[in-house]
Write a protein that holds these residues in place. Structure first.
Motif, mmCIF file in Angstrom:
data_model
loop_
_atom_site.group_PDB
_atom_site.id
_atom_site.type_symbol
_atom_site.label_atom_id
_atom_site.label_comp_id
_atom_site.label_asym_id
_atom_site.label_seq_id
_atom_site.Cartn_x
_atom_site.Cartn_y
_atom_site.Cartn_z
ATOM 1 N N ASN A 128 -8.214 -43.519 24.201
ATOM 2 C CA ASN A 128 -7.126 -42.545 24.160
ATOM 3 C C ASN A 128 -7.491 -41.319 24.982
ATOM 4 N N THR A 129 -6.494 -40.534 25.316
ATOM 5 C CA THR A 129 -6.747 -39.302 26.063
ATOM 6 C C THR A 129 -6.370 -38.096 25.226
ATOM 7 N N ILE A 130 -7.066 -37.015 25.475
ATOM 8 C CA ILE A 130 -6.813 -35.740 24.811
ATOM 9 C C ILE A 130 -6.254 -34.779 25.841
ATOM 10 N N ALA A 131 -5.137 -34.158 25.529
ATOM 11 C CA ALA A 131 -4.582 -33.127 26.407
ATOM 12 C C ALA A 131 -5.305 -31.813 26.142
ATOM 13 N N VAL A 132 -5.815 -31.194 27.205
ATOM 14 C CA VAL A 132 -6.463 -29.893 27.073
ATOM 15 C C VAL A 132 -5.406 -28.823 27.343
ATOM 16 N N ILE A 133 -5.177 -27.953 26.352
ATOM 17 C CA ILE A 133 -4.097 -26.971 26.391
ATOM 18 C C ILE A 133 -4.654 -25.589 26.699
ATOM 19 N N ASN A 134 -4.009 -24.887 27.621
ATOM 20 C CA ASN A 134 -4.324 -23.481 27.853
ATOM 21 C C ASN A 134 -3.648 -22.671 26.744
ATOM 22 N N PRO A 135 -4.411 -22.049 25.842
ATOM 23 C CA PRO A 135 -3.791 -21.355 24.705
ATOM 24 C C PRO A 135 -3.004 -20.114 25.092
ATOM 25 N N ALA A 136 -3.203 -19.629 26.310
ATOM 26 C CA ALA A 136 -2.450 -18.459 26.749
ATOM 27 C C ALA A 136 -1.043 -18.810 27.200
ATOM 28 N N THR A 137 -0.834 -20.075 27.605
ATOM 29 C CA THR A 137 0.468 -20.479 28.134
ATOM 30 C C THR A 137 1.040 -21.704 27.441
ATOM 31 N N GLU A 138 0.214 -22.429 26.691
ATOM 32 C CA GLU A 138 0.556 -23.707 26.058
ATOM 33 C C GLU A 138 0.799 -24.812 27.074
ATOM 34 N N LEU A 189 -9.837 -20.749 30.461
ATOM 35 C CA LEU A 189 -8.618 -21.559 30.508
ATOM 36 C C LEU A 189 -8.455 -22.443 29.282
ATOM 37 N N GLU A 190 -9.560 -22.960 28.742
ATOM 38 C CA GLU A 190 -9.431 -23.888 27.626
ATOM 39 C C GLU A 190 -9.589 -23.225 26.255
ATOM 40 N N SER A 191 -10.184 -22.018 26.189
ATOM 41 C CA SER A 191 -10.422 -21.386 24.889
ATOM 42 C C SER A 191 -9.616 -20.117 24.676
ATOM 43 N N GLY A 192 -9.066 -19.517 25.737
ATOM 44 C CA GLY A 192 -8.345 -18.263 25.594
ATOM 45 C C GLY A 192 -9.237 -17.038 25.543
ATOM 46 N N LYS A 193 -10.522 -17.233 25.754
ATOM 47 C CA LYS A 193 -11.455 -16.103 25.739
ATOM 48 C C LYS A 193 -11.248 -15.253 26.974
ATOM 49 N N ASN A 194 -11.279 -13.939 26.818
ATOM 50 C CA ASN A 194 -11.136 -13.052 27.964
ATOM 51 C C ASN A 194 -12.184 -13.391 29.020
ATOM 52 N N ILE A 195 -11.819 -13.336 30.270
ATOM 53 C CA ILE A 195 -12.698 -13.754 31.358
ATOM 54 C C ILE A 195 -13.990 -12.938 31.388
ATOM 55 N N VAL A 196 -13.925 -11.675 31.036
ATOM 56 C CA VAL A 196 -15.138 -10.856 31.005
ATOM 57 C C VAL A 196 -16.098 -11.383 29.943
ATOM 58 N N LEU A 197 -15.562 -11.750 28.774
ATOM 59 C CA LEU A 197 -16.405 -12.314 27.723
ATOM 60 C C LEU A 197 -16.974 -13.664 28.128
ATOM 61 N N SER A 198 -16.182 -14.470 28.815
ATOM 62 C CA SER A 198 -16.690 -15.767 29.271
ATOM 63 C C SER A 198 -17.855 -15.580 30.236
ATOM 64 N N ARG A 199 -17.760 -14.589 31.090
ATOM 65 C CA ARG A 199 -18.879 -14.326 32.007
ATOM 66 C C ARG A 199 -20.123 -13.903 31.238
ATOM 67 N N ILE A 200 -19.928 -13.131 30.178
ATOM 68 C CA ILE A 200 -21.075 -12.660 29.394
ATOM 69 C C ILE A 200 -21.699 -13.800 28.601
ATOM 70 N N PHE A 201 -20.874 -14.555 27.896
ATOM 71 C CA PHE A 201 -21.416 -15.531 26.952
ATOM 72 C C PHE A 201 -21.660 -16.895 27.586
ATOM 73 N N ALA A 202 -20.680 -17.436 28.297
ATOM 74 C CA ALA A 202 -20.874 -18.755 28.883
ATOM 75 C C ALA A 202 -21.917 -18.738 29.985
ATOM 76 N N VAL A 203 -22.072 -17.595 30.641
ATOM 77 C CA VAL A 203 -22.981 -17.519 31.791
ATOM 78 C C VAL A 203 -24.250 -16.750 31.425
ATOM 79 N N GLN A 204 -24.140 -15.456 31.195
ATOM 80 C CA GLN A 204 -25.336 -14.631 31.000
ATOM 81 C C GLN A 204 -26.141 -15.051 29.775
ATOM 82 N N GLN A 205 -25.482 -15.191 28.636
ATOM 83 C CA GLN A 205 -26.214 -15.538 27.420
ATOM 84 C C GLN A 205 -26.732 -16.971 27.446
#
Length: 493
Positions: A32-42, A103-119
């Motif tokens: 099966n496939t899972i649709a990945v939804i952008n929570p900011a736009t649905e 795009l997939e979690s709705g996290k602010n881009i600045v936070l994504s840079r801090i946590f997904a990248v720096q941390q």
């Protein structure tokens, strides 16, 4: 509104077929496939195929084969070099990873840079330093010598084997790196299962891990819902499970792991308390609550969800915080200026709305809590005035942009209120009275206590909870113990 432009690499990645990453290679499959939804736009931004039973078996078998033939005996220094190279690649491709996570979690881009990248890079570099320092100790023996023989003993720390790492949707890349960095540093191999809501950034991370030189099979990924995680935990070649998520799911994970007598680390969130003593700096506390209680719309396991304030200061705190919340804008997470954005997925949006409905009946909503009339899962940050510690929002985790406030009268009452919870992940004390803080710290039933701060974690300091907040610890030497078995060796000569 001024959104950042998506990188060509981000757009190209979204257009690819997505599925699993097994034995060093991506593969889709016929499930099966899972649709990945952008929570900011649905809007649907990608689709991901779920792992079949054969693919789950293939991923675990690849991890087991790599463990027994390659990774467990891999040169420790070389292990560290690979982890450092992965950190380098995360930083080099940081904007792409951050955009995918936003795009997939709705996290602010600045936070994504801090946590997904720096941390994430910080965590990998920290555990890269551990690879050459995992050791046992030499111990004296007390056996009596019968015929002049002598005895000696020592211990070894050996990797536990294949680890099933199950990751939530709120900080997918960072929490995955917490787990895989410690496991790989110890010589374990990993099968990673992302949340079905946020698989994309982690699939890109798998490609970077291969580019960093990680042997095929050392790190694998399978996608799907809860049944995929269940199959991993029950697989006979899996030796440990590391799970971050809800209490309800964690209890099931614990039972399944216990039935197989395998190691289990659980980080399950909590109803964290910020306790403001009578002398607390209210302006500092307002800034701290804005930064830690509402960051990523409160979708943080350690975020303060209930605030206990001395009765003489509660109006001052709620007035100032309410004014700051009302003035803060809400909008697209791709707009760097927006402090508040959407919740991460529709089921969670519905859950938070349910708790706000309860709050409107049991408590008093001071501000916020409205859904925006626009596409996306937006709820304005809310403040709730609680009357009693037994109210639902003082006991159950909302995991959203909702903080409950309650007054207390003295230190003894405050300690009782802090500990009146089924959870025990994190508690903060806000005071300039060091003596009062030091008196309270040993009595607080919590895995972490912060003073004049909240939520902050560091890879060198163990992190985890007590009571229903979990078992075991992430980070530091405690994490090394979680991913290794201690073997005792006796010598007679």
């Amino acid at each position: 509104m001024s959104e950042i432009s998506l990188l060509p690499a981000t757009l190209e990645f979204l257009q690819r077929p997505h599925g699993q990453f097994i034995d060093g290679n991506p593969c889709t499959g016929s499930g099966n496939t899972i649709a990945v939804i952008n929570p900011a736009t649905e809007a649907v931004i990608a689709s991901v195929s779920t792992a079949s039973t054969d693919q789950i078996n293939a991923a675990v078998n690849a991890a087991h084969q790599c463990f027994t033939s390659v990774w467990a005996d891999f040169n420790p220094y070389a292990r560290g070099l690979i982890l450092n190279r992965l950190a380098d690649l995360i930083e080099a491709h940081g904007e792409e990873l951050a955009q995918l996570e936003t795009l997939e979690s709705g996290k602010n881009i600045v936070l994504s840079r801090i946590f997904a990248v720096q941390q994430s890079a910080l965590c990998l570099r920290y555990f890269a330093g551990w690879t050459t320092k995992i050791s046992g100790e030499t111990l004296p023996c007390n056996f009596p010598s019968m015929q002049g023989e002598q005895y000696s003993a020592y211990t070894r720390r050996e990797p536990v084997g294949v680890v099933a790492a199950i990751v939530p949707w709120n900080f997918s890349v960072m929490i995955a790196c917490w787990k895989l960095a410690a496991a790989l540093a110890c010589g374990c191999t990993v099968v990673l299962k992302p949340s079905e809501f946020t698989p994309l950034a982690l699939l890109r991370l798998m490609e970077l891990a291969r580019e960093a030189g990680l042997p095929a099979g050392a790190l694998n990924l399978v996608n799907g819902a809860g049944e995929v995680g269940k199959a991993l935990i029950e697989h006979p070649l899996v030796n440990k499970v590391s799970f971050t998520g809800s209490v309800a799911s964690g209890e099931k994970v614990n039972v399944a792991a216990a039935s197989r007598m395998i190691r289990c680390t659980l980080e399950l969130g909590g109803k964290n308390t910020a306790a403001l003593l009578k002398d607390a700096d209210i302006n500092r506390a307002v800034g701290g609550l804005l930064q830690t209680g509402y960051i990523h719309q409160g979708q943080v396991c350690a975020a303060p969800e209930r605030v206990l304030v001395h009765r003489s200061r509660i109006d001052e705190l709620t007035d100032k915080l309410g004014a700051a919340l009302t003035a803060a804008p809400m909008g697209s997470p791709l707009d760097e200026r927006m402090p508040f954005g959407p919740l991460s997925n529709r089921p969670h949006f519905d859950k938070v709305r349910h708790y706000l409905d309860i709050a409107s009946r049991e408590s008093r909503i001071l501000c916020g809590g409205q859904s925006l009339d626009r596409p996306g899962y937006y709820i304005t940050p809310a403040m709730v005035q609680a009357r009693h510690i037994e109210e639902t929002l003082m006991q159950e985790e909302t995991f959203g942009p909702v903080i409950s406030f309650m007054a207390y009268d003295d230190e003894e009452e405050l300690l009782g209120l802090i500990n009146h919870s089924p959870y025990g992940l994190g508690t903060s004390l806000w005071t300039n009275n060091l003596a009062a803080a030091m008196r309270m710290i040993p009595k607080v039933e919590s895995g972490t206590v912060w003073v004049n701060m909240h939520t902050m974690v560091d890879p060198s300091v163990p992190f985890g909870g007590v009571k229903k907040s979990g078992l075991g610890r992430e980070f530091g030497s405690a994490a090394i113990e979680e991913y290794t078995e201690l073997k005792s060796v006796f010598l007679c000569y």
